[in-house]
Design an enzyme around this catalytic site. Structure first.
Site, PDB file in Angstrom:
ATOM      1  N   ARG A 162      -0.392  -3.600  -0.063  1.00 57.04           N
ATOM      2  CA  ARG A 162       0.058  -4.368   1.107  1.00 57.04           C
ATOM      3  C   ARG A 162       0.073  -3.530   2.378  1.00 57.04           C
ATOM      4  NH1 ARG A 162       5.463  -6.721  -0.961  1.00 57.04           N
ATOM      5  NH2 ARG A 162       5.412  -4.618  -1.824  1.00 57.04           N
ATOM      6  N   ASN A 212       3.003 -10.317  -2.018  1.00 56.22           N
ATOM      7  CA  ASN A 212       2.753 -10.284  -3.465  1.00 56.22           C
ATOM      8  C   ASN A 212       3.214 -11.577  -4.096  1.00 56.22           C
ATOM      9  OD1 ASN A 212       1.762  -7.695  -3.742  1.00 56.22           O
ATOM     10  ND2 ASN A 212       3.741  -6.792  -4.247  1.00 56.22           N
TER      11      ASN A 212
END
Ligand SMILES: [Fe+3]
Ligand SMILES: [Mg+2]
Ligand SMILES: [Zn+2]
Ligand SMILES: [Zn+2]
EC number: 6.2.-.-
Lengths: 782, 326
Positions: A30, A48
């Site tokens: 990320r 996520n």
């Protein structure tokens, strides 16, 4: 990977929704997306969920296109991207979000992947040894690019709360790093420091705490010749100073391990080079994030000034298993001991590695002088992985820490979820959902109750972790394997029996992402043949769904069954009796060494009582090893064959001839090789030459059999025209044989598949079973 | 139909076919004999190759086996029946030898053979001679013996060295050309069980003769019926050196080798010493040994603590043992 470029090239704005699947959680994915998006001045978000990572991004069309292009290319080192799918969605324009953000996780089912454990990275290592860093000598330093994973994960999604780090509350400084997308520790779940993390302690053999610096204390025990139990990533190890012969001998007797080699830990590649020859591929493996034990050739003579590893570490072996440190604790020990140390599984004999703190003092207390322990719980076991390098190629021997539970992608996805129960020794299991086959870490030899228990518990853990509820269960047809009995007792599932050597060949196909048909050469110890004999020197024409046995070694009796495996000289007796029509030539040393029982063992072989017939290549190796004089008895699997390989002179080009005879299936005449071995041995030819000629001869016969199959020599034409050969079975851990067979096949224009990701031995059986069961299920009822 | 060496295949066959067809409360426990109306009743067929072997013949076996099945119920054997299937061409002298040893065995066990039957079948249809005997015995004490009554903590005892009979037969077949001074252990055990029950009374939970499939099979049946875990100590299991030697030669585990004059006794923990004393006071039990204990976890399994400190699973064999090593 499918990455369709959706956004156009025009100058206007564009917006895309991207989904990334694979190992993309807990690996810094990320923040990487975040940084990339910001660099391209995109707006949107990344987060996520249970399937992986989701992204929405908006900006100038060409920037969005560039974002898509660059996304897979510079992904963080631990990320494994299986698939990226991109959808164009309407632009928000004026209403679009300000900047690019990381949004909270969404729980969407349990379909994410768990990363294997990863060795301490270079950045963390610098901090570990930097006196000015707040994590100087911190035994638990880690970041997004390294640290414990699989062994601390209780559940998915991968979040601190679902790991054994849950009980450690982050301090302010750690929390700041954890929350900063620009930091190496952004969302590193096991992040901690000396103020807030687990604590390392030194205990004496009875579990009482010893005051002082625990690492320094453990080093002092090692220097004084003591055994230290070290709590590692996937279990407890036993450590001794590898240069101290007395300490090594004490470890062997306490652990009740006769002469199976131990592995040693050295500080770095330079230290490994002082002990062994380290080629390019070996070096790559030594420093890889998986940090396996790499089995390396030792220097003929120790370089002056270099440490001398005690003979008892790997008695009589020309090779040594070497590993670099993979946790901060192992690094600290290596640095402060400043010499190689043995690191072996914390257990007695063949039991599973101890991994629970409660059991450690109870089961290992009598074996050690001290425990180097900590209070971060190990949730799942994982033993050290082992690889060998042969002819510049990696051959996995044991796939465990650092590799499991990385999935293998099947070319033919499963219709229904599959559980494959593996074999008996070197057991593993495998769960399949869709195209992903999750192969367990090495479990061990199932005949011990503790190992069976860890097999059953491991299956339960994997089912939960990967959300797999198997409907199809694959097993070996051997009626006495405990894994088969386990499968047969499951209710409400469809059972699929997969012949042992078909499973071997299928595992080689599966890891290559292929479906066959191929010519499969499966050379191993023994496996249930289904015709009342034990197979193990097999050439099959196989695809994932089925196989035909097209060639095999001639069968000989195994006098006393399992006793013949423990005593290779019995195979010599059986082979000599068969090869010389009952009257082998006089003067063979193997017969004189075993004169007391020789005639009786021959009688047992001839009677057939307790003596199943076997076409095993491993047993042929045993017979030749005993005849040449390598050894008459073994204390661990493959010891005689590995010894024979060690004797071989790789420069010897001669090869014994073995006939390949026509019949319902071709028969490779192993007895021809035995007669040739005997002739040379009686002529006084050196063992190094005999061994090499035997290797070369068996390889040539296997190659010849494959060529005959391709030419259509098998009745019915099975395999006629096939140009690919897959090599599997534990015998192909033999680097010399593997190189000779691969060379011979390639010379004849075959394409050759060998094992790269799962072991050719029975540790790979469960993957093969799974691939076969999935393929048969997908094909539907016959 | 697969051949049964006393393992899992036979078990499955019995449960799927015979129990299914004949189901009733007396049959249900699948014990060696049934107890009803103060009587124990049992039957057994004897098939052995060769018919004559060191230490005995098919005649002794046919009497002692049935006597022992009654003894394992805690009964005193009274009467036997005998039924013969004879192969055409069996020498009459052989038949005389067999009947003589049956008579001697019956005399020694204090029973009479009170009725019988004979059939002669064509040459090649029977291996010389098959014998079926049935027996009844009197239950003169209240103790009920059953595998299901075994509880954690109980002591597991064998009455003497194991495997003599099975190894003797294997060698007597002559295929091996082996010399070993071995004789079958065939013997009537009712006197021994009488002495044990007199000494320990209710403390005896269960008695089993370790015939086909050996001690390992009997213990698996006990563990399964009682939902206990039987844990054996490898060093404590008595095996004669000649038997151990032959087993090693053939790669056979003595725990699976048949006995015809040895039993497994499970007794309450506090009666273990008394039981051993009682057994050792009898000529057939001089080498009796405590070989393990019943535990509670994992239920239904037999485990062996090996000399190497490991724990091996002693499983019910599915058929003939095949090496499991790859
Ligand atoms: Fe195998
Ligand atoms: Mg009986
Ligand atoms: Zn790091
Ligand atoms: Zn902290």
């Amino acid at each position: 990977m499918s990455s369709g470029e959706v956004a156009g090239r025009g100058g206007g704005p564009a917006r895309v929704r991207i989904r990334v699947e694979g190992i993309v959680q807990g690996v810094g994915f990320r923040p990487y997306v975040h940084a990339l998006a910001r660099r391209l001045a995109l707006s949107g978000w990344v987060g996520n969920d249970g399937r992986g990572v989701f992204i929405e991004a908006e900006g100038a069309a060409e920037d969005v296109a560039r974002f898509q292009r660059e996304l897979p290319g510079q992904a963080p080192p631990l990320a494994v991207i299986d698939r990226i799918s991109v959808t164009a969605i309407p632009v928000l324009g004026e209403r679009r979000e300000r900047g690019f953000g990381i949004v909270p996780s969404r729980d969407g089912g349990r379909r994410t992947l768990v990363s294997p454990d990863v060795a301490t990275c270079a950045d963390c290592l610098v901090e570990l040894f930097d006196a000015s860093c707040r994590r100087h000598r911190h035994p638990f330093v880690n970041c997004t690019n390294c640290g414990p994973r699989f062994t601390i994960v209780r559940d998915v999604p991968y979040d601190r709360a679902a790991t054994t780090m849950a009980s450690f509350a982050m301090c302010g400084a750690c929390a700041a790093e954890y929350g900063d997308p620009g930091d190496r520790r952004f969302h590193a779940q096991p992040v901690c420091c000396p103020r807030c993390g687990p604590v390392l302690r030194l205990l004496d053999g009875r579990g009482r705490e010893v005051a002082g610096d625990p690492v320094a204390g453990a080093v002092a025990v090692l220097r004084s010749g003591g055994v230290v139990a070290v709590k590692g990533l996937g279990g407890y190890h036993l450590a001794v100073d590898a240069t101290d012969a007395g300490a090594v001998a004490a470890l062997r007797s306490r652990k009740r391990r006769e002469d199976k080699p131990f592995a040693v830990v050295v500080a770095d590649v330079a230290a490994a080079r002082r002990l062994c020859v380290v080629g390019g591929e070996a070096e790559r493996l030594l420093v890889s994030p998986a940090r396996p034990i790499v089995v390396l050739p030792r220097h003929a003579e120790a370089a002056p000034g270099s440490p001398v590893v005690a003979e008892g570490v790997a008695p009589g072996e020309g090779r040594l298993g070497v590993m670099l440190p993979y946790t901060p604790v192992h690094h600290l020990l290596a640095a402060e001991l400043a010499r190689p140390y043995v690191l072996t599984s914390g257990n007695v004999s063949d039991e599973p590695i101890v991994h629970r703190d409660g059991e450690a003092v109870e089961r290992l207390g009598a074996l050690v002088e001290a425990f180097l322990v900590h209070d971060r719980e190990i949730y799942a076991r994982a033993e050290d992985s082992v690889v060998v390098v042969a002819g510049g190629r990696e051959i996995p021997v044991r796939r465990s820490r650092g590799y499991a539970p990385l999935p293998v992608r099947l070319a033919r996805p499963a219709r229904r979820a599959v559980l494959a129960c593996g074999a008996e020794l070197k057991s593993t299991f495998c769960l399949v959902r869709g195209e992903r086959a999750f192969l367990s870490p090495h479990v061990g030899d199932l005949e011990s109750y503790e190992t069976l228990l860890s097999f059953v518990e491991g299956i339960a853990h994997f089912r939960r972790l990967f959300g797999v509820d198997p409907r199809v269960v694959a097993h070996d047809p051997h009626p006495e394997y405990l894994s088969s009995k386990y499968a047969l007792e499951l209710e409400g599932v469809d059972l699929v029996a997969v012949q042992h050597h078909h499973a071997h060949v299928a595992s080689c196909l599966a890891e290559a992402g292929e479906v066959g048909p191929v010519i499969g050469v499966a050379f191993d110890g023994t496996g249930f043949g289904g015709d009342g004999t034990l197979w193990g020197g097999e050439v099959l024409v196989a695809d994932l769904e089925g196989f035909t046995r097209v060639a095999h070694l001639g069968a000989v009796p195994m006098p006393g069954g399992a006793a013949a495996v423990r005593q290779p000289w019995r195979m010599a007796a059986a082979y000599l009796d068969a090869a010389f029509g009952g009257t082998p030539p006089r003067g063979l040393a193997v017969r004189e060494r075993n004169a007391g029982l020789w005639d009786r063992v021959v009688a047992v072989a001839r009677s057939g009582v307790g003596s199943p017939l076997t076409s095993s290549a491993g047993r042929l190796f045993d017979a030749v090893a005993a005849i040449v004089g390598v050894r008459d008895g073994v204390t661990f699997e493959g010891q005689a064959a590995a010894g024979l390989e060690g004797w071989a002179d790789p420069a010897e080009g001669g090869a014994y001839a073995a006939r390949v005879e026509a019949g319902p299936a071709l028969v490779i005449r192993g007895d021809d090789l035995v007669r040739a071995v005997v002739a040379d041995v009686l002529d006084g030819v050196d063992g190094s030459v005999v061994s090499a000629r035997f290797h070369n001869g068996l390889a040539a016969a296997a190659v010849a059999a494959c060529a005959l199959v391709r030419e259509g020599a098998v009745p019915g034409g099975a395999g006629s025209g096939l140009g690919t050969v897959a090599l599997s079975g534990g015998v192909f851990q033999n680097g010399l044989l593997l190189s000779r067979v691969v060379g011979g096949l390639e010379e004849r224009g075959f394409r050759v598949l060998t094992h790269r990701r799962v072991p050719p031995n029975d540790g790979g059986i469960s993957l093969g079973q799974a691939a076969v069961a999935a393929a048969r299920d997908a094909a539907g009822p016959p | 139909l697969a051949h049964g060496a006393g393992g899992k295949a036979t078990h499955t066959l019995i449960e799927a076919v015979f129990l299914e067809a004949f189901r009733n409360p007396l049959l249900e426990p699948l014990a060696d004999g049934a107890v009803t109306d103060g009587l124990a009743i049992t039957t057994d067929s004897y098939v052995v190759k060769p018919l004559f072997f060191p230490g005995g013949d098919i005649g002794d076996l046919a009497v002692n086996g049935t006597v022992n099945d009654l003894a394992m119920c805690g009964a005193t054997p009274r009467h036997l029946t005998a039924s013969f299937i004879l192969e055409e061409g069996l020498p009459i002298a052989d038949l005389r030898r067999i009947t003589a040893s049956m008579a001697a065995a019956a005399h020694a066990a204090g029973v009479h053979i009170v009725t019988g039957d004979t059939k002669v079948v064509e040459n090649g249809k029977a291996d010389g001679c098959y014998i079926t005997t049935a027996g009844i015995g009197a239950l003169d004490r209240g103790a009920t013996l059953s595998a299901a009554s075994v509880t954690p903590g109980d002591a597991v005892i064998v009455s003497g060295p194991i495997g003599d009979h099975g190894m003797t037969i294997m060698l007597a077949r002559g295929e091996l050309d082996l010399e070993a001074h071995l004789t079958s252990d065939t013997a009537p055990l009712h006197d021994l069980t009488g002495r044990l029950l007199a000494a320990c009374g209710d403390g005896v939970r269960c008695l089993r003769d370790a015939t086909r499939g050996g001690v390992a099979t009997v213990l698996n049946e006990i563990a399964a019926a009682s939902r206990t875990c039987v844990v054996l100590d490898e060093n404590a299991v008595p095996v004669r050196p000649q038997v151990r030697g032959a087993c090693e030669l053939l790669g056979i585990d003595p725990l699976y080798v048949a006995c015809e004059g040895r039993m497994v006794a499970v007794v309450a923990p506090h009666r273990a010493d008394a039981a051993l004393d009682a057994l050792r006071s009898h000529p057939l039990g001089t080498d009796a040994a405590l070989i393990g204990r019943a535990g509670d976890d994992p239920p239904g399994l037999v485990l062996l603590k090996t000399c190497f400190g490991g724990t091996r699973i002693v499983d019910l064999l599915v058929g003939d043992p095949l090496p499991r090593i790859c």
